[in-house]
Structure formats: C-alpha cells, structure tokens
Design a protein around this motif. Structure first.
Motif, PDB file in Angstrom:
ATOM      1  N   UNK A  56       0.833  -1.207   0.000  1.00 62.49           N
ATOM      2  CA  UNK A  56       0.000   0.000   0.000  1.00 62.49           C
ATOM      3  C   UNK A  56       0.865   1.253   0.000  1.00 62.49           C
ATOM      4  N   UNK A  57       0.366   2.294  -0.660  1.00 66.50           N
ATOM      5  CA  UNK A  57       0.996   3.602  -0.551  1.00 66.50           C
ATOM      6  C   UNK A  57       2.292   3.788  -1.300  1.00 66.50           C
ATOM      7  N   UNK A  58       2.711   2.817  -2.133  1.00 61.88           N
ATOM      8  CA  UNK A  58       3.881   3.048  -2.980  1.00 61.88           C
ATOM      9  C   UNK A  58       3.568   4.220  -3.904  1.00 61.88           C
TER      10      UNK A  58
ATOM     11  N   UNK B  29      -3.008   0.182   8.681  1.00 66.14           N
ATOM     12  CA  UNK B  29      -1.848   0.872   8.115  1.00 66.14           C
ATOM     13  C   UNK B  29      -1.967   1.035   6.607  1.00 66.14           C
ATOM     14  N   UNK B  30      -2.872   0.282   5.981  1.00 71.79           N
ATOM     15  CA  UNK B  30      -3.149   0.459   4.555  1.00 71.79           C
ATOM     16  C   UNK B  30      -4.259   1.484   4.319  1.00 71.79           C
ATOM     17  N   UNK B  31      -4.810   2.025   5.401  1.00 67.37           N
ATOM     18  CA  UNK B  31      -5.870   3.024   5.266  1.00 67.37           C
ATOM     19  C   UNK B  31      -7.190   2.437   4.823  1.00 67.37           C
ATOM     20  N   UNK B  32      -7.481   1.212   5.238  1.00 61.84           N
ATOM     21  CA  UNK B  32      -8.592   0.432   4.726  1.00 61.84           C
ATOM     22  C   UNK B  32      -9.947   1.096   4.656  1.00 61.84           C
TER      23      UNK B  32
ATOM     24  N   UNK C 298      -3.533   6.887   0.908  1.00 61.52           N
ATOM     25  CA  UNK C 298      -3.136   8.293   0.859  1.00 61.52           C
ATOM     26  C   UNK C 298      -3.640   9.073   2.065  1.00 61.52           C
ATOM     27  N   UNK C 299      -4.777   8.658   2.638  1.00 61.63           N
ATOM     28  CA  UNK C 299      -5.300   9.332   3.828  1.00 61.63           C
ATOM     29  C   UNK C 299      -5.019   8.524   5.093  1.00 61.63           C
TER      30      UNK C 299
ATOM     31  N   UNK D  39     -11.186   0.224  12.884  1.00 61.74           N
ATOM     32  CA  UNK D  39     -10.532   0.959  11.794  1.00 61.74           C
ATOM     33  C   UNK D  39     -10.734   2.471  11.923  1.00 61.74           C
ATOM     34  N   UNK D  40      -9.651   3.247  11.909  1.00 58.48           N
ATOM     35  CA  UNK D  40      -9.799   4.705  11.957  1.00 58.48           C
ATOM     36  C   UNK D  40     -10.434   5.256  10.684  1.00 58.48           C
TER      37      UNK D  40
END
Length: 348
Positions: free
Chosen positions: A64-66, A165-168, A175-176, A323-324
């Motif tokens: 994620x996030x690359x 950590x992947x922003x699920x 990205x967020x 999950x945040x």
C-alpha cells in the motif's frame, strides 16, 4: 534526453513572475539540469516503496501507498496506463485528487501555469475485491518539456501493518492513512508495508503473516519473490500489528515470541534504523507488544521503542470497532509525527 542550462538570474525572474514552483531548487550559473523523458527508466523519477522494475517499460508497485515523485516542466502532465486503475495525484504539494481510467489519464484537465512543477502519484493497492491494473508506463509532457529530479528527502520510514496501516476505511485509502500523512508532514519518504487482514504470526486458518511476508517483494500476492533490501535503507520502521492475530486465535505467548523474532530480523536488515513498536489502537496484545520491546532492549538494542497509543483514537475517530476514519488517522498523525521527528532528527 535534452540538456538545458538554467541561469540563476532567469530563475529569479521566473519566481518574481510567480511561475516557478517552489519545489525547483535554486541553481548556480555552473549547474546544468538534465531533463528526462518521463519513461519508467527516467532517473529523475523517484519510485518510493516496493516496485517491480523487471519490465523497463512498465513498473508495478506492490504493498500500500507506494508512489512516484518527480519534477516536470511545462503546463500539462498525463500518465500512460494499461488497463483500468484508480490512483491519486498531487501537483505542487496540493491535495491528492482521485483519477480512474485506462490508457492515457490526464492529470491536468486545466492547464497549469507555465514553469516547473512537482508531481506525486500513488496507485490504489490491488487487494481484496479490487483488481485494478497498477502499472506505470510513463509520463506524457508538453512538447519541449521534460522531467527533473525533485529535491531529495532526508529520511525514509517504513510503516508496517495490516488494513489499518493500509488506510482500509479512510476516504482515499493509503493516501489518507496515518503512515502516508506522517511522511508527508515531515517531508520524509515513506512506505506502507501493509495488506488488509494481515497478522503478525502465521495461523492455522491462513491469516497472512508479516513475520513471513514482510520479506517478500509483493507480500505473496504474486508468489514468494524475495525483496532486495539493498534497494533502500529505512531510517525508521513503524510497526502496528496484533489487531488481527487476536481474532485468529494466536496465543499471547506465541505472539510475544514471534514479535521478538520479527524485530530481531528487521534489525539485521536495517542495523541503524529506529524501530517504533506501536500498541494496537484497540489495545490487543498491548502487554505482549511492550514485553517484546523490553526483550530487545535487554538484548542490547536500544533503538527499539514502544509507542503507547492509549487514547489516540476515540470512538469518533473510528469507522467501525477498530478501523480509523479520516479523523482518526489525522489524530494518529498529530501524535505520531512529533515522536518520529524527535527520534529521527539528529541532536545539534
């Protein structure tokens, strides 16, 4: 590849006219900037994270996030894509905008001011039911324009985890997520070594485990290809694991022992990095996580620290029980960024 000479006086005139992006560094009379062609092999493009570069005409990001980061001249920029993909792009430090499509994707439907600009592109992670084609095939720029190397970033931090950590469940996924946001706030390069549903430890019911998949280029998504750790050196590694182990029945003793081994193996890959071991936001395995850190400290590794996240994410910062949401990720960013900055910034 075209080579042009930028004179300091010309640069100052451009700044006064308001057309030169702040990301382009000041150049002396003797400095020469080589403009690149925007192809995947263009050395001016920085590919951050774990990318497969086997095919020189098509680079594939994993985890994620690359993202890629580059400077370019001219007024427009487009991406060459293969099949349908969702991605996010930020130009000149502006907000990330979502784009979906295939073939040529226009990132500047409204032309920019003439001059020099910076670009960040992050592809949506192929995960779960989403099967987009995350393949970078190059940039398309104005006639006579080219790429330039953006200013170097001083640090690189890995964020290791699961769907959190992947922003699920955040609005723009990785990205967020707090990892991406912390990196951007501090001006560091950052990677999110995370896939939804991951555990720390291997389980009998098949939970994908970071203890085995962290070492792989794609995390096992396309085989067991090992990651070449010489590709980059992390200054910090932030680990947030344990949320899923609980639901997969990992015992407290096994979790703690696995964590100690995991930290030991990461230390072997990054001898000088600071390892930040986070209490899971839901508090799962908090005691065992802290005990693993203390065990590494007792073994002489003083650059492993426990990050107590108690109270960081309130009920209003959650999209479900664990999950945040965007507000939760922002709250974590506000707490975590100063901790990383203090630990990773050399003392004068």
């Amino acid at each position: 590849m075209t080579t042009i000479r930028f004179l300091r006086t010309a640069a100052l005139i451009a700044v006064a006219a308001g057309v030169l992006a702040a990301a382009l560094p000041a150049l002396s009379d003797d400095e020469v900037v080589a403009l690149g062609d925007g192809t995947p092999t263009d050395s001016n493009i920085s590919f951050v994270g774990r990318w497969n570069r086997t095919n020189p005409s098509a680079y594939v990001p994993y985890w994620a996030g690359a993202y890629l980061r580059v400077g370019f001249t001219g007024r427009t920029v487009k991406l060459r894509q293969r099949n349908t993909i969702q991605l996010w792009a930020s130009i000149d430090g502006g907000p990330f905008t979502s784009f979906t499509g295939s073939g040529i994707i226009d990132l500047t439907p409204t032309a920019l001011a003439a001059g020099s600009h910076t670009l960040i592109v992050s592809y949506r992670q192929v995960d779960g039911s989403y099967g987009g084609d995350a393949v970078f095939q190059g940039l398309i720029l104005d006639s006579g324009a080219g790429t330039f190397m953006p200013p170097a970033r001083p640090k690189l931090v890995e964020f290791v985890g699961d769907s959190i950590t992947a922003g699920g469940t955040s609005s723009q996924l990785a990205v967020t997520d707090y990892g991406f946001k912390v990196g951007e706030r501090l001006g560091y390069d950052h990677t999110q070594i995370a896939i939804g549903g991951m555990c720390l430890a291997e389980t009998s019911d098949g939970c994908w485990a970071q203890s085995t998949r962290y070492w792989m280029s794609s995390g096992g998504q396309v085989g067991t290809d090992p990651w070449d750790f010489s590709r980059y050196t992390a200054d910090g590694v932030v680990i947030n694991l344990g949320t899923n182990d609980k639901t997969h029945g990992v015992s407290a003793a096994d979790f703690q022992a696995t964590y100690i081994t995991f930290l030991t193996r990461i230390r072997a890959k990054f001898p000088n990095a600071t390892l930040f071991v986070m209490r899971t936001f839901a508090g799962r395995y908090a005691a065992e996580t802290e005990a693993a850190v203390r065990a590494r400290n007792a073994a002489g590794d003083v650059k492993v620290c426990y990050v107590d996240t108690t109270g960081w994410v309130t009920s209003g910062g959650l999209s479900d029980s664990v999950h945040p949401n965007d507000a939760g990720h922002q709250a974590v960013t506000d707490r975590l960024a100063p901790i990383l900055s203090a630990r990773l910034t050399p003392t004068p």
